[in-house]
Scaffold this motif. Structure first.
Motif, PDB file in Angstrom:
ATOM      1  N   GLU A   1     -17.764  23.543  46.613  1.00  0.00           N
ATOM      2  CA  GLU A   1     -18.815  22.644  47.103  1.00  0.00           C
ATOM      3  C   GLU A   1     -19.745  23.376  48.060  1.00  0.00           C
ATOM      4  OE1 GLU A   1     -17.509  18.338  47.911  1.00  0.00           O
ATOM      5  OE2 GLU A   1     -15.638  19.472  48.110  1.00  0.00           O
ATOM      6  N   ILE A   2     -19.196  24.249  48.896  1.00  0.00           N
ATOM      7  CA  ILE A   2     -20.032  25.017  49.824  1.00  0.00           C
ATOM      8  C   ILE A   2     -20.914  25.987  49.041  1.00  0.00           C
ATOM      9  CG2 ILE A   2     -20.037  26.589  51.784  1.00  0.00           C
ATOM     10  CD1 ILE A   2     -19.039  23.815  52.495  1.00  0.00           C
ATOM     11  N   ILE A   3     -20.338  26.659  48.052  1.00  0.00           N
ATOM     12  CA  ILE A   3     -21.121  27.585  47.223  1.00  0.00           C
ATOM     13  C   ILE A   3     -22.261  26.850  46.530  1.00  0.00           C
ATOM     14  CG2 ILE A   3     -21.035  29.054  45.177  1.00  0.00           C
ATOM     15  CD1 ILE A   3     -18.157  29.779  45.990  1.00  0.00           C
ATOM     16  N   GLU A   4     -21.964  25.691  45.973  1.00  0.00           N
ATOM     17  CA  GLU A   4     -22.989  24.908  45.286  1.00  0.00           C
ATOM     18  C   GLU A   4     -24.119  24.535  46.239  1.00  0.00           C
ATOM     19  OE1 GLU A   4     -23.395  20.801  42.584  1.00  0.00           O
ATOM     20  OE2 GLU A   4     -21.496  21.325  43.551  1.00  0.00           O
ATOM     21  N   ALA A   5     -23.757  24.146  47.459  1.00  0.00           N
ATOM     22  CA  ALA A   5     -24.780  23.761  48.440  1.00  0.00           C
ATOM     23  C   ALA A   5     -25.624  24.967  48.838  1.00  0.00           C
ATOM     24  CB  ALA A   5     -24.124  23.130  49.659  1.00  0.00           C
ATOM     25  N   LEU A   6     -24.995  26.132  49.026  1.00  0.00           N
ATOM     26  CA  LEU A   6     -25.746  27.334  49.378  1.00  0.00           C
ATOM     27  C   LEU A   6     -26.732  27.706  48.281  1.00  0.00           C
ATOM     28  CD1 LEU A   6     -22.853  29.469  50.900  1.00  0.00           C
ATOM     29  CD2 LEU A   6     -24.843  28.627  52.146  1.00  0.00           C
ATOM     30  N   GLU A   7     -26.327  27.579  47.066  1.00  0.00           N
ATOM     31  CA  GLU A   7     -27.225  27.891  45.959  1.00  0.00           C
ATOM     32  C   GLU A   7     -28.343  26.860  45.851  1.00  0.00           C
ATOM     33  OE1 GLU A   7     -24.375  28.164  42.807  1.00  0.00           O
ATOM     34  OE2 GLU A   7     -24.049  30.321  43.122  1.00  0.00           O
ATOM     35  N   ALA A   8     -27.995  25.576  46.049  1.00  0.00           N
ATOM     36  CA  ALA A   8     -29.004  24.520  45.957  1.00  0.00           C
ATOM     37  C   ALA A   8     -30.054  24.655  47.052  1.00  0.00           C
ATOM     38  CB  ALA A   8     -28.336  23.153  46.033  1.00  0.00           C
ATOM     39  N   GLU A   9     -29.661  25.157  48.223  1.00  0.00           N
ATOM     40  CA  GLU A   9     -30.588  25.302  49.340  1.00  0.00           C
ATOM     41  C   GLU A   9     -31.232  26.690  49.376  1.00  0.00           C
ATOM     42  OE1 GLU A   9     -28.894  23.942  53.063  1.00  0.00           O
ATOM     43  OE2 GLU A   9     -27.814  22.322  52.042  1.00  0.00           O
ATOM     44  N   ASP A  10     -31.047  27.474  48.315  1.00  0.00           N
ATOM     45  CA  ASP A  10     -31.679  28.783  48.174  1.00  0.00           C
ATOM     46  C   ASP A  10     -31.258  29.752  49.278  1.00  0.00           C
ATOM     47  OD1 ASP A  10     -33.281  30.674  46.898  1.00  0.00           O
ATOM     48  OD2 ASP A  10     -35.046  30.162  48.088  1.00  0.00           O
ATOM     49  N   LEU A  11     -30.002  29.636  49.713  1.00  0.00           N
ATOM     50  CA  LEU A  11     -29.479  30.516  50.743  1.00  0.00           C
ATOM     51  C   LEU A  11     -28.622  31.637  50.170  1.00  0.00           C
ATOM     52  CD1 LEU A  11     -28.446  27.765  53.310  1.00  0.00           C
ATOM     53  CD2 LEU A  11     -30.316  29.399  53.599  1.00  0.00           C
ATOM     54  N   ALA A  12     -28.121  31.452  48.970  1.00  0.00           N
ATOM     55  CA  ALA A  12     -27.154  32.390  48.420  1.00  0.00           C
ATOM     56  C   ALA A  12     -27.734  33.789  48.254  1.00  0.00           C
ATOM     57  CB  ALA A  12     -26.629  31.869  47.086  1.00  0.00           C
ATOM     58  N   ALA A  13     -28.938  33.896  47.688  1.00  0.00           N
ATOM     59  CA  ALA A  13     -29.516  35.215  47.419  1.00  0.00           C
ATOM     60  C   ALA A  13     -29.699  36.012  48.705  1.00  0.00           C
ATOM     61  CB  ALA A  13     -30.850  35.056  46.695  1.00  0.00           C
ATOM     62  N   GLY A  14     -30.181  35.346  49.762  1.00  0.00           N
ATOM     63  CA  GLY A  14     -30.367  36.035  51.030  1.00  0.00           C
ATOM     64  C   GLY A  14     -29.056  36.495  51.630  1.00  0.00           C
ATOM     65  N   MET A  15     -28.006  35.674  51.524  1.00  0.00           N
ATOM     66  CA  MET A  15     -26.709  36.048  52.075  1.00  0.00           C
ATOM     67  C   MET A  15     -26.105  37.226  51.317  1.00  0.00           C
ATOM     68  SD  MET A  15     -25.117  32.280  52.806  1.00  0.00           S
ATOM     69  CE  MET A  15     -23.564  32.924  53.435  1.00  0.00           C
ATOM     70  N   LYS A  16     -26.393  37.307  50.032  1.00  0.00           N
ATOM     71  CA  LYS A  16     -25.874  38.428  49.253  1.00  0.00           C
ATOM     72  C   LYS A  16     -26.554  39.735  49.656  1.00  0.00           C
ATOM     73  CE  LYS A  16     -24.538  35.516  45.355  1.00  0.00           C
ATOM     74  NZ  LYS A  16     -24.862  35.059  43.973  1.00  0.00           N
ATOM     75  N   ILE A  17     -27.847  39.693  49.922  1.00  0.00           N
ATOM     76  CA  ILE A  17     -28.549  40.932  50.276  1.00  0.00           C
ATOM     77  C   ILE A  17     -28.182  41.406  51.676  1.00  0.00           C
ATOM     78  CG2 ILE A  17     -30.680  39.949  51.274  1.00  0.00           C
ATOM     79  CD1 ILE A  17     -32.210  42.087  49.678  1.00  0.00           C
ATOM     80  N   THR A  18     -27.772  40.496  52.568  1.00  0.00           N
ATOM     81  CA  THR A  18     -27.384  40.880  53.929  1.00  0.00           C
ATOM     82  C   THR A  18     -25.888  41.168  54.050  1.00  0.00           C
ATOM     83  OG1 THR A  18     -27.118  38.548  54.555  1.00  0.00           O
ATOM     84  CG2 THR A  18     -29.249  39.582  55.005  1.00  0.00           C
ATOM     85  N   GLY A  19     -25.144  41.079  52.958  1.00  0.00           N
ATOM     86  CA  GLY A  19     -23.715  41.336  53.006  1.00  0.00           C
ATOM     87  C   GLY A  19     -22.903  40.212  53.588  1.00  0.00           C
TER      88      GLY A  19
END
Length: 435
Positions: free
Chosen positions: A413-431
């Motif tokens: 559920e947290i992963i889904e929310a991060l992706e829905a709020e367009d946060l996942a890509a940024g978190m991946k690039i910052t490690g």
């Protein structure tokens, strides 16, 4: 009983602790000042009536500031190094990428010195963190990174770079004021500039301060803050205010201890400003016992504004609890359901633990005077600390009530929310993507 409210309106306990913290001076993670802040906070929690006040230490990557300069033509421009920048000198053609949105880094930036703003446009759907902009620049091949404040007043911003895996960044990084940024863009766009950073990166030690109140239950509510601050300022708002709030809440809840159905654990984390190191250490220490954490009430940059903002990270029951307290006291609050993966609740909430990010409402986007020389005590008011402490104390008692149920979320559920709020890509690039 409402005697505790009157006592809070006349209490100087939290404010006195705030003054003690800002008077230390440098509270940078791993510094002697941070250690002094730990000891003062431990002693304040014990004085407030909490039990087993203690410090849990851990090793960190240290960083000690030297001199930094931007050389532009035959001039030198004022700047400050971003913590965990490497000590290095790099030159290249200056490219001003404006807001530094992800799409702005599409071109090859090899041989370039990249400058970006500390804010995003009002219409943009999310805030782009400094570290995300830095690592977009690194991935695009930039030689150096210049972070320009969007707030007027000749205030260069600070803020760390680096990742958990590689705590020291890849290319030299500095902050410049809005005025210096405008000057560089006007005079030096497409011209060669040089960024020089001098610093030391010793091994260091930080720590978390713990204390407890209430019954010795397996479940617990965490009331948290971070006690470190950037070395360039007093760190009054970010985050002396949050740690002052924690000790004031300990004083109030010690008086209301017989109302608590669940243990309250107060934790003032170290090394937040260099990557949430202290809270990550505590979350990892708990491991599977995170399931026993009912909620995290994380205080980060309170007091500056009179109205509290509660980010509830999609936990509807947390929003309901805040609304009930606000209604009972007829006091305005702001609740925001979106996720904020940038403070000490996050190492818990990313695994599904209900968590608040509690801050004070301000004008505009970004930190304002935070992360600059101007983060000083004179901008805060004791009235705000007292009012907010009343609301937060009642909220903590509510969360500790046996009848309060805030279900944890699944990792998915947290992963889904991060992706829905367009946060996942940024978190991946910052490690910062842990899944």
């Amino acid at each position: 009983m409402t005697d505790w409210i009157g006592e809070t309106f006349t209490s100087d306990f939290g404010w006195d602790h705030l003054e003690s913290l800002v008077d230390i001076g440098d509270r940078m993670a791993g510094s002697p000042g941070e250690r002094e802040a730990m000891e003062l906070t431990r002693d304040a929690l014990a004085e407030a009536g909490a039990r087993d006040a203690r410090i849990d230490t851990f090793d960190i990557q240290g960083w000690v500031r030297g001199d930094s300069t931007v050389y532009a033509g035959d001039t030198t421009q004022d700047c400050i190094a971003l913590p965990r920048s490497p000590a290095d000198t790099a030159a290249g053609e200056l490219v001003d990428l404006g807001y530094g949105l992800p799409e702005d880094f599409a071109e090859d930036l090899s041989g370039k010195v990249v400058m970006v703003s500390s804010t995003v446009p009002d219409h943009y759907e999310r805030f782009i963190h400094r570290r995300e902009k830095y690592y977009h620049a690194v991935e695009a091949g930039a030689e150096a990174f210049v972070f320009a404040n969007h707030v007027e007043g000749c205030l260069p911003p600070t803020g760390s770079v680096g990742t958990e895996a590689s705590p020291v960044g890849d290319v030299p990084a500095v902050g410049v004021s809005k005025e210096v940024g405008a000057r560089l863009a006007r005079r030096c766009e497409s011209e060669e500039v040089t960024v020089e950073v001098d610093c030391e990166t010793p091994d260091a030690e930080s720590g978390n301060v713990h204390a407890e109140l209430g019954p010795d239950t397996e479940e617990e509510v965490l009331v948290t803050s971070h006690l470190d601050a950037h070395d360039i300022a007093e760190g009054a708002w970010d985050n002396g205010s949050g740690t002052a709030m924690v000790v004031e809440l300990a004083r109030i809840l010690a008086e209301r201890e017989d109302e608590l159905d669940t243990r309250i654990r107060f934790v003032a984390f170290g090394a937040e400003e260099v990557g949430l190191v202290g809270s990550a250490h505590e979350s990892e220490r708990l491991g599977d016992d995170r399931a026993n954490v009912r909620a995290v009430v994380n205080n980060d940059a309170v007091v500056f504004g009179r109205t509290l903002t509660f980010h509830t990270h999609g936990f509807d029951e947390l929003g309901d609890a805040v609304d009930d307290v606000a209604e009972a006291f007829d006091h305005p609050v702001t609740t925001v359901p979106e996720l904020v993966p940038h403070s000490d609740h996050w190492p818990f909430t990313r695994w599904g633990v209900p968590g608040y990010m509690v801050s004070a409402s301000g004008e505009g986007r970004g930190r304002g005077w935070g992360h600059t020389f101007a983060d000083t005590l004179d901008k805060l008011e004791v009235r705000n600390l007292r009012e907010q402490a009343i609301l937060l104390a009642e909220l903590v008692v509510t969360l500790a009530d046996a009848d309060t149920d805030v279900p944890h979320k699944d990792e998915a559920e947290i992963i889904e929310a991060l992706e829905a709020e367009d946060l996942a890509a940024g978190m991946k690039i910052t490690g910062d993507w842990p899944y």
